[in-house]
Enzyme design. Structure first.
Site, mmCIF file in Angstrom:
data_model
loop_
_atom_site.group_PDB
_atom_site.id
_atom_site.type_symbol
_atom_site.label_atom_id
_atom_site.label_comp_id
_atom_site.label_asym_id
_atom_site.label_seq_id
_atom_site.Cartn_x
_atom_site.Cartn_y
_atom_site.Cartn_z
ATOM 1 N N HIS A 166 0.794 -1.236 0.000
ATOM 2 C CA HIS A 166 0.000 0.000 0.000
ATOM 3 C C HIS A 166 0.824 1.282 0.000
ATOM 4 C CE1 HIS A 166 0.975 -0.128 4.256
ATOM 5 N NE2 HIS A 166 0.691 1.160 4.288
HETATM 6 C C1 UD1 Z 1 -2.099 5.474 5.868
HETATM 7 C C2 UD1 Z 1 -0.788 5.933 6.501
HETATM 8 C C3 UD1 Z 1 0.256 4.814 6.386
HETATM 9 C C4 UD1 Z 1 -0.284 3.522 6.955
HETATM 10 C C5 UD1 Z 1 -1.587 3.178 6.243
HETATM 11 C C6 UD1 Z 1 -2.195 1.889 6.731
HETATM 12 C C7 UD1 Z 1 -0.313 8.347 6.337
HETATM 13 C C8 UD1 Z 1 0.541 9.359 5.685
HETATM 14 N N1 UD1 Z 1 -0.227 7.088 5.832
HETATM 15 O O1 UD1 Z 1 -1.871 5.312 4.478
HETATM 16 O O2 UD1 Z 1 1.402 5.178 7.114
HETATM 17 O O3 UD1 Z 1 0.660 2.494 6.776
HETATM 18 O O4 UD1 Z 1 -2.503 4.260 6.466
HETATM 19 O O5 UD1 Z 1 -3.293 1.542 5.960
HETATM 20 O O6 UD1 Z 1 -1.005 8.655 7.276
HETATM 21 N N2 UD1 Z 1 -9.331 4.633 1.794
HETATM 22 C C9 UD1 Z 1 -10.550 4.010 1.757
HETATM 23 N N3 UD1 Z 1 -11.095 3.610 2.926
HETATM 24 C C10 UD1 Z 1 -10.488 3.808 4.105
HETATM 25 C C11 UD1 Z 1 -9.253 4.453 4.136
HETATM 26 C C12 UD1 Z 1 -8.683 4.857 2.971
HETATM 27 O O7 UD1 Z 1 -11.145 3.809 0.715
HETATM 28 O O8 UD1 Z 1 -11.035 3.399 5.147
HETATM 29 C C13 UD1 Z 1 -8.742 5.068 0.514
HETATM 30 C C14 UD1 Z 1 -9.049 6.490 0.204
HETATM 31 O O9 UD1 Z 1 -9.226 6.609 -1.173
HETATM 32 C C15 UD1 Z 1 -7.791 7.229 0.613
HETATM 33 C C16 UD1 Z 1 -6.739 6.189 0.303
HETATM 34 O O10 UD1 Z 1 -7.349 4.934 0.584
HETATM 35 O O11 UD1 Z 1 -7.612 8.430 -0.068
HETATM 36 C C17 UD1 Z 1 -5.508 6.331 1.120
HETATM 37 O O12 UD1 Z 1 -5.846 6.484 2.488
HETATM 38 P P1 UD1 Z 1 -4.932 7.442 3.394
HETATM 39 O O13 UD1 Z 1 -5.456 7.491 4.762
HETATM 40 O O14 UD1 Z 1 -4.713 8.726 2.695
HETATM 41 O O15 UD1 Z 1 -3.525 6.744 3.403
HETATM 42 P P2 UD1 Z 1 -3.076 5.221 3.438
HETATM 43 O O16 UD1 Z 1 -2.502 4.902 2.122
HETATM 44 O O17 UD1 Z 1 -4.121 4.308 3.980
#
Ligand code: UD1
Length: 365
Positions: free
Chosen positions: A205
């Protein structure tokens, strides 16, 4: 004494659960959970609250996704009034996600002590958003709780006074120790028709791996090559899934015989799958530590780690290079049984949260 514990993203829940449990042992210590809502899908959040026996959050900020600036700024704006209303004695943050730095920054500006659990880790790679979050959070924290020797060394190098730094072990391992037995009782493997050690578990991820086509293509290639040796189970993160779809690679991945795409797993299910895997291929930070504790080989899809003890003492390997052929050679080598046995790092014994609770009660009094 009142502590506000911040959770936002998936890797935070298993770290705060043992802390909340340890704090709740003390009648004079009020422990509240603030969920920023950085992760919001039931499979990325709610299932962890249920399985880790966390209470419903006292506040849910609902910040959701967006750019880093949007997410961080929204978290700060939403958290500020809660801090003003609650007037806690400390704000506790864990790890390195955007929710961590956002809430730490709000607290420090209000003069509220910040407790950082999992402090001092450094990958040395400032292109990682987490590395920036780690450096900034540590620099404004009042008490820093460290999981491994490298964390102590890094903080010393950055001139953090010794009196603020405590080597306590690893709260994520506290959760693993607490729930391992329960995870062992699941019948997930039987249901999927797989025997222990008959499969490779894969997760990806990190933006550096999944936010561009070339990275996604090399992940597909590694999955395909690995599947020639063993079944590959691939619980897929929402970020990775949506990027695979965007670049038209999801169908390609799904079409590989012996690769099984799965929804993101619950805490217990994933622990069950880790403990029984022949090998785990991942770019996660936490999984490097969990596999070290479980003594299961882990190939980390990165060329650096902020958790060097997992390579030095544990069962973790970093990629020699990103070339899929080299990766396959490493995979083959490990699956042939040429993997290190590993040792459990010092103080990873299931009692880190208790140590932190004892220190906090003494220091904040
Ligand atoms: C975040 C953390 C990362 C951690 C990871 C675990 C930061 C900078 N990064 O990254 O360190 O290892 O979480 O998962 O804080 N999304 C969904 N549903 C959700 C959550 C996210 O669909 O419940 C999608 C959304 O489109 C979102 C994307 O995933 O924009 C990324 O989520 P985001 O919280 O921005 O960062 P992660 O890649 O999950």
């Amino acid at each position: 004494m009142k502590i506000l514990n911040i959770v936002g993203a998936r890797p935070n829940f298993m770290k705060v659960a043992p802390l909340h449990r340890a704090f709740s042992q003390y009648p004079d210590l009020e422990s509240k959970i603030i969920h920023t809502g950085q992760h919001y899908d039931a499979r990325m959040s709610e299932v962890f609250f249920n399985q880790l026996e966390l209470p419903q959050p006292h506040y849910f900020l609902g910040v959701g996704g967006g750019t880093h600036t949007q997410q961080t700024a929204r978290t700060m704006l939403e958290f500020e009034p809660i801090l003003a209303a609650e007037k806690p004695d400390a704000v506790l943050v864990v790890g390195d996600v955007n929710s961590t730095i956002a809430c730490a920054l709000v607290a420090v500006k209000e003069g509220i002590p910040v407790l950082h659990v999992e402090a001092g880790l450094r990958s040395g790679d400032r292109r990682m958003p987490e590395e920036i979050n780690r450096i900034l959070t540590d620099s404004i924290s009042d008490y820093l709780f460290v999981t491994e020797q490298a964390g102590l060394d890094n903080l010393k190098r950055e001139n953090v006074p010794d009196g603020k730094v405590f080597f306590v072990g690893n709260v994520m391992i506290d959760s693993l120790v607490h729930y391992r037995q329960k995870a062992r009782q699941l019948t997930l493997l039987q249901e999927t028709g797989l025997a222990p050690a008959s499969y490779v578990l894969m997760t990806m991820h990190r933006p550096a791996n999944v936010d561009h086509e070339q990275g996604l293509r090399s992940i597909v290639r590694v999955a395909r090559n690995t599947a020639q040796h063993k079944t590959v189970l691939f619980p897929i993160h929402p970020r990775t899934l949506s990027n695979m779809e965007k670049w038209g690679l999801k169908a390609e991945l799904e079409a590989i015989p012996q690769v099984r795409l799965m929804e993101p797993q619950g805490y217990l299910e994933f622990l069950h799958l880790m403990e029984n895997a022949a090998l785990i291929i991942t770019d996660s930070g936490g999984i490097q530590e969990e596999t070290t504790y479980l003594q299961v080989p882990c190939l980390t899809f990165r060329d650096s780690t902020e958790r060097p003890v997992t390579v030095e003492l544990g069962t973790n390997y970093l990629l020699r290079d990103l070339n899929p052929e080299t990766v396959e050679a490493q995979v083959r080598d490990i699956l042939a049984g040429n993997s290190k046995k590993g040792q459990v790092p010092p103080l990873w014994d299931g009692r880190a949260a208790e140590r932190i609770a004892t220190i906090i009660r003494e220091k904040l009094r």
